[in-house]
Structure formats: C-alpha cells, structure tokens
Design a protein around this motif. Structure first.
Motif, PDB file in Angstrom:
ATOM      1  N   GLY A 100       0.750  -1.198  -0.074  1.00 26.95           N
ATOM      2  CA  GLY A 100      -0.014  -0.046   0.070  1.00 26.95           C
ATOM      3  C   GLY A 100       0.743   1.151   0.093  1.00 26.95           C
ATOM      4  N   LYS A 101       0.115   2.345   0.561  1.00 24.01           N
ATOM      5  CA  LYS A 101       0.773   3.561   0.360  1.00 24.01           C
ATOM      6  C   LYS A 101       0.611   4.382   1.774  1.00 24.01           C
ATOM      7  CE  LYS A 101       2.025   7.363  -2.835  1.00 24.01           C
ATOM      8  NZ  LYS A 101       1.948   7.857  -4.088  1.00 24.01           N
ATOM      9  N   ASP A 118      -1.910   8.678   7.313  1.00 28.98           N
ATOM     10  CA  ASP A 118      -2.917   8.032   6.702  1.00 28.98           C
ATOM     11  C   ASP A 118      -2.222   6.933   5.621  1.00 28.98           C
ATOM     12  OD1 ASP A 118      -4.864   9.838   7.400  1.00 28.98           O
ATOM     13  OD2 ASP A 118      -4.544  11.399   5.768  1.00 28.98           O
ATOM     14  N   TYR A 119      -3.280   5.994   5.454  1.00 25.13           N
ATOM     15  CA  TYR A 119      -2.687   4.757   4.801  1.00 25.13           C
ATOM     16  C   TYR A 119      -3.585   4.269   3.734  1.00 25.13           C
ATOM     17  CZ  TYR A 119      -4.969   1.385   7.371  1.00 25.13           C
ATOM     18  OH  TYR A 119      -6.056   0.611   8.095  1.00 25.13           O
ATOM     19  N   HIS A 120      -3.334   3.691   2.597  1.00 23.69           N
ATOM     20  CA  HIS A 120      -4.222   2.941   1.694  1.00 23.69           C
ATOM     21  C   HIS A 120      -3.840   1.826   1.194  1.00 23.69           C
ATOM     22  CE1 HIS A 120      -7.237   2.656  -1.303  1.00 23.69           C
ATOM     23  NE2 HIS A 120      -6.324   2.471  -2.363  1.00 23.69           N
ATOM     24  N   HIS A 122      -3.395  -1.395  -1.153  1.00 18.73           N
ATOM     25  CA  HIS A 122      -3.449  -1.720  -2.503  1.00 18.73           C
ATOM     26  C   HIS A 122      -3.716  -3.298  -2.882  1.00 18.73           C
ATOM     27  CE1 HIS A 122      -0.608   1.972  -3.576  1.00 18.73           C
ATOM     28  NE2 HIS A 122      -1.957   2.166  -3.314  1.00 18.73           N
ATOM     29  N   ASP A 176     -13.557  -6.506   1.283  1.00 20.03           N
ATOM     30  CA  ASP A 176     -12.631  -6.300   1.913  1.00 20.03           C
ATOM     31  C   ASP A 176     -12.656  -7.656   3.170  1.00 20.03           C
ATOM     32  OD1 ASP A 176     -10.549  -5.882   3.693  1.00 20.03           O
ATOM     33  OD2 ASP A 176     -11.325  -3.957   4.438  1.00 20.03           O
ATOM     34  N   HIS A 186      -4.493  -0.194  10.913  1.00 22.41           N
ATOM     35  CA  HIS A 186      -4.471   0.933  11.633  1.00 22.41           C
ATOM     36  C   HIS A 186      -3.212   1.275  12.431  1.00 22.41           C
ATOM     37  CE1 HIS A 186      -8.490   1.135  10.220  1.00 22.41           C
ATOM     38  NE2 HIS A 186      -9.037   0.719  11.214  1.00 22.41           N
ATOM     39  N   SER A 189      -1.379   4.454  11.532  1.00 22.96           N
ATOM     40  CA  SER A 189      -1.974   5.990  11.540  1.00 22.96           C
ATOM     41  C   SER A 189      -1.097   6.378  12.661  1.00 22.96           C
ATOM     42  CB  SER A 189      -3.373   5.629  11.759  1.00 22.96           C
ATOM     43  OG  SER A 189      -3.817   4.938  13.079  1.00 22.96           O
TER      44      SER A 189
END
Length: 493
Positions: A100-101, A118-120, A122, A176, A186, A189
């Motif tokens: 992810g990012k 923040d994270y996302h 992939h 998900d 999390h 974060s």
C-alpha cells in the motif's frame, strides 16, 4: 500491580506483614543501568528502509507473529506479517503480504511525540504453511456472511498447495476480507521513530533505530474502528538493530513463502522474587506516560510497586506518583496462552504523591473523603489513601483484585525478563477470570535478586524528591497488575 521505575524506592510494609517495612533499593538499582541510555525522537519520522521484529510477538487473542516492513521513498510500503501456531514463533501457520501507500500528516494532537499518518491498501495476499492453518482461517471466515464470500476465494482443504498465494484484497478482488478476518493496518496511523546508542563491551556504542507503530486494541471486535493512542512493541531497523539478536537475521531474510522459524528463547520458571524495573518511558493508550518499579517478596507472596506518571513522552515532567502494595496467589500454567502463568493479584494499600501544581490543585479541590481524608495536599508530599478506599479523582479504588498473566524469559544478553499481561485498551479492569489478558506488555528487567524485607518505619523512608525524574532507573513498557484501579489507574499499569 507490579511494574518498574527509576525513582527512589520508599519501603512500605509488605501487605499483611507485621511492622512497617519498605523497599530499600540497592545502589545500582538507583542509578541508570549501563544499557539504559537516552533516546531521541526523529522528527519528522524517517520511515525509509526495512524494519523487523526482534523476537516473537504476542497480540491479544492470543496471536503469535513476527513482522518485516519495508518503506520506500515513493511512500509505498510492503509489509510481511508471519503468524504461528506456537508462542515461540517456531511453527508457521500462515503469512500475510500487504502492499500500500502511507503518507505522514502532522504531529499528533493526542499522543505527544507521535506523528499521525494516512494509509491506503493496494493488495493483501495470504499464504498457508499447513493444511490446518487453511482450515482454521476458513472456519473463521465462515462465521459471518461477508466472511463466507471471502472463504470462496480460498481452496478446499484437500486442494491446499504449499506456497500458493491467495488474494484477500486487490483491484480485481471486490470486498474487504481483512475485516472478516479481524485484521486491520491501523497501526500505520500513528508513528514514532527513535534513535539510541547501545553500549558494546570493548567496542564503540552501536546505533539502534526503533519504529513505534500504533497499538492493537485488546478487543478484536473494536479493531476496525479503533485509532491508536499508544504503541505496540517497536520494530527495529534491519540495518541498525540491537546486538546480539538471533531472530533479526532470520526475519530480515524471510518472505511470504519462507517465514522465519525462530529458535525458542530460554524460558525461565516463574520466580517473582526480586526487584524489577522497566527500561524506558512507557506510553499507554489514552495518552499516559509512566515509569514503574516493582518488588516481589516470594516467601510471603506480597508485592509493592511505584507508578511514576509524567506529562511528556520522555518522562521528564512528573505529574504524580502512586505507591501500591498487596498480595498475589501461587501461579498455575495457562491453558489459553501456552508458556504463560495465571495469577491473581490483590491491591490493598496505596499512597499518592502529587508532583506538579495542576495535580496538587485537583486533589485539593476534591472531596476529602474521596482521596486521603482531611488536610491540604502539597506538591512532593506523599499521603496514604488507603483509609478512603483509594483516590476517586485519580481513578484508584481499594481493595482491588485482578486476574493476571505472567511469563519469564532470558534475553540474548542473559538478562531476566518479566512479561505481564497487557492492559485492556478501554481502561476496564481484568477483574474476572474471563477478562484475563491473552497478550503481554513490554518486559521488565530484573534489577536485583530476591528482595529482603527491611524493618524500617515509614518516617525513615528516603524522600521521593531526592530523586529527579531523570535519575535512577528509567521504566519501560511493562504489563503489571492493574492493581488498584479504576479507569485512569488501569491505564497506568
């Protein structure tokens, strides 16, 4: 319950014993230990590079795992989480590959010294290392409707293929499945990076870099919504980690298809006699900073502890100190957490010392019957709150009973370590057997062996004011018994 600190130890009578005796610490327990060197935070945090666990980790459940995370200059990251059947991380069950990012945002307004991010995600993939692990994960997924949809992405047990990677989340895989498995990331974060020097015998000090990520909620049902305010056990830089570290090279060289198999640590029989201290400033959820110091009298099964609270993440600005004492039961092997020992702790006495003007003023504005009785509080002066059944303004209640989980190990340097059950994230108390912890806090270090009892009246105890917050042993994260506590005090322990 017990924990550790580095302040003057005053000696209070061991609970239930005749006469007043308080801890009288050995000189080397009052001075900083050779490897307890100051650390400095890196702001803003520099995440680039590989970060690894330094041993087997235990999360609430229990879940046994090791981690290897790599962050790239492009803000992309790759995380490996390796899960095991056993508490020594020697029997791999399954591995997760998470890509992810992550983007650093700002200094945390809640947890001083931390940075919010923040994270996302992939992609998330899973590899099963045994048929049993596949059956176990599939069974967990089939417990919910959403989970049953995810279970269809996995093969039947008879078709298990070693090394095959199955996607739980990707651009192609809708839905998900992490939520269905009770997994989140999390932890990304909340971030803190620290740097310190590890003394080396007959050599120059070694640079150690540590990455603290957000804590994991002790209730799996709350993890999806929980945003961390504390930390879990830190990762260390694969390039700059402590030495010796038998697990570090194994974890650094692993991948999702080849999980690390760690050598079992030297387990020690649970012997609680002696003085135990934490190795640095501890951070608890709900923004609590503290250090702790404990002693156990094995022959009488009594204990004493000091909880020094601070307003800053370096534990240099004291706010108040709690002294507590009580008894504990003979331990029995845990049937739920292999390698752990179950005990019951009772808190019967407590003293409070306000260390700043704000805490002193708060106590003076409280009802006398709620904390310490009649008389004005003054900064730096200790008062007994046992007669008022604790101290309501600080959330301390007496008497108090808690169900605990302990284990002891020896680290590669030969130091004895004491692990105590992790405090509930929501601040509640493990006051029933069903609420007993299933994971551990960071360990306390043995400062000195069996603690003798000293007949010493309270008026001759050393003054807390003689030991500045920066002197003496500095306490580190350690799960001690949530002794006397109400909501606030529970967080401290």
């Amino acid at each position: 319950m017990p924990s550790s600190i580095c302040f003057a130890a005053h000696t209070a009578p061991a609970a239930g014993e005749a006469g007043g005796s308080r801890l009288r610490w050995e000189p080397h327990c009052q001075q900083p230990l050779p490897d307890r060197v100051p650390s400095s935070a890196i702001l803003p945090p520099r995440l680039n590079g590989p970060w690894i666990s330094t041993g087997c980790e235990v999360r609430p459940g229990p879940e046994f795992l090791t981690r290897a995370y790599t962050f790239y200059p492009s803000r992309l990251f790759r995380a490996h989480q390796f899960y095991y059947e056993d508490p020594f991380c020697g029997e791999p069950a399954h591995s997760l590959l998470v890509k992810g990012k992550v983007r650093l945002r700002r200094a945390s307004w809640v947890t001083r010294g931390a940075t919010e991010a923040d994270y996302h995600l992939h992609k998330v993939g899973i590899v099963f290392h045994s048929r049993r692990a596949l059956v176990d994960v599939t069974g967990r997924l089939n417990q919910t409707r959403a989970g049953r949809d995810c279970a269809r992405r996995l093969p039947p047990a008879r078709a298990w293929l070693p090394g095959a990677l199955y996607e739980l989340r990707s651009a192609r895989a809708q839905g998900d499945c992490l939520e269905a498995l009770g997994l989140t990331m999390h932890e990304l974060s909340l971030v803190r990076v620290q740097r310190r020097l590890q003394p080396q015998p007959r050599a120059s000090p070694r640079l150690v870099e540590e990455l603290y990520l957000g804590d994991i909620h002790t209730d799996p049902a709350e993890r999806r919504h929980y945003r961390p305010t504390g930390y879990q056990r830190p990762l260390q830089s694969a390039l700059h980690h402590v030495q010796p570290c038998p697990a570090c090279g194994l974890i650094a060289r692993s991948d999702v298809h080849h999980p690390p198999v760690l050598p079992p640590p030297l387990a020690l029989p649970l012997h609680l006699g002696g003085w135990w201290v934490s190795s640095g400033c501890e951070v608890r959820p709900a923004v609590l900073f503290l250090t702790r110091l404990f002693t156990f009298h094995g022959h009488s099964r009594s204990w004493e502890g000091y909880y020094h609270h601070f307003s800053d993440p370096a534990c240099r600005q004291p706010t108040f100190t709690v002294y507590a004492a009580g008894r504990y039961t003979r331990g029995t092997p845990s049937t739920r957490v292999r390698g752990g020992t179950e005990l019951v702790f009772e808190v019967t006495r407590a003293h409070v010392t306000p260390m700043d003007q704000v805490t002193t003023a708060m106590l003076n504005f409280s009802e006398p019957s709620s904390c310490g009785g009649a008389g004005a509080w003054s900064m730096g002066t200790e008062r007994d709150v046992t007669a008022t059944n604790g101290c309501l303004p600080l959330g301390i209640r007496l008497p108090h009973v808690e169900y605990e989980l302990f284990k002891m190990e020896q680290d590669p340097l030969g130091q004895s370590l004491l692990f105590i059950g992790q405090r509930p994230t929501d601040g509640s108390s493990p006051d029933t057997p069903e609420k007993r912890p299933t994971s551990y806090q960071a360990p306390l270090v043995l400062c000195h062996g069996e603690a003798p009892d000293f007949s010493r009246p309270p008026q001759h105890r050393p003054s807390l004011q003689k030991h500045p917050s920066t002197g003496g042993l500095r306490i580190a994260p350690f799960p001690l018994l949530p002794l006397v506590l109400g909501l606030a005090f529970l967080h401290w322990l």
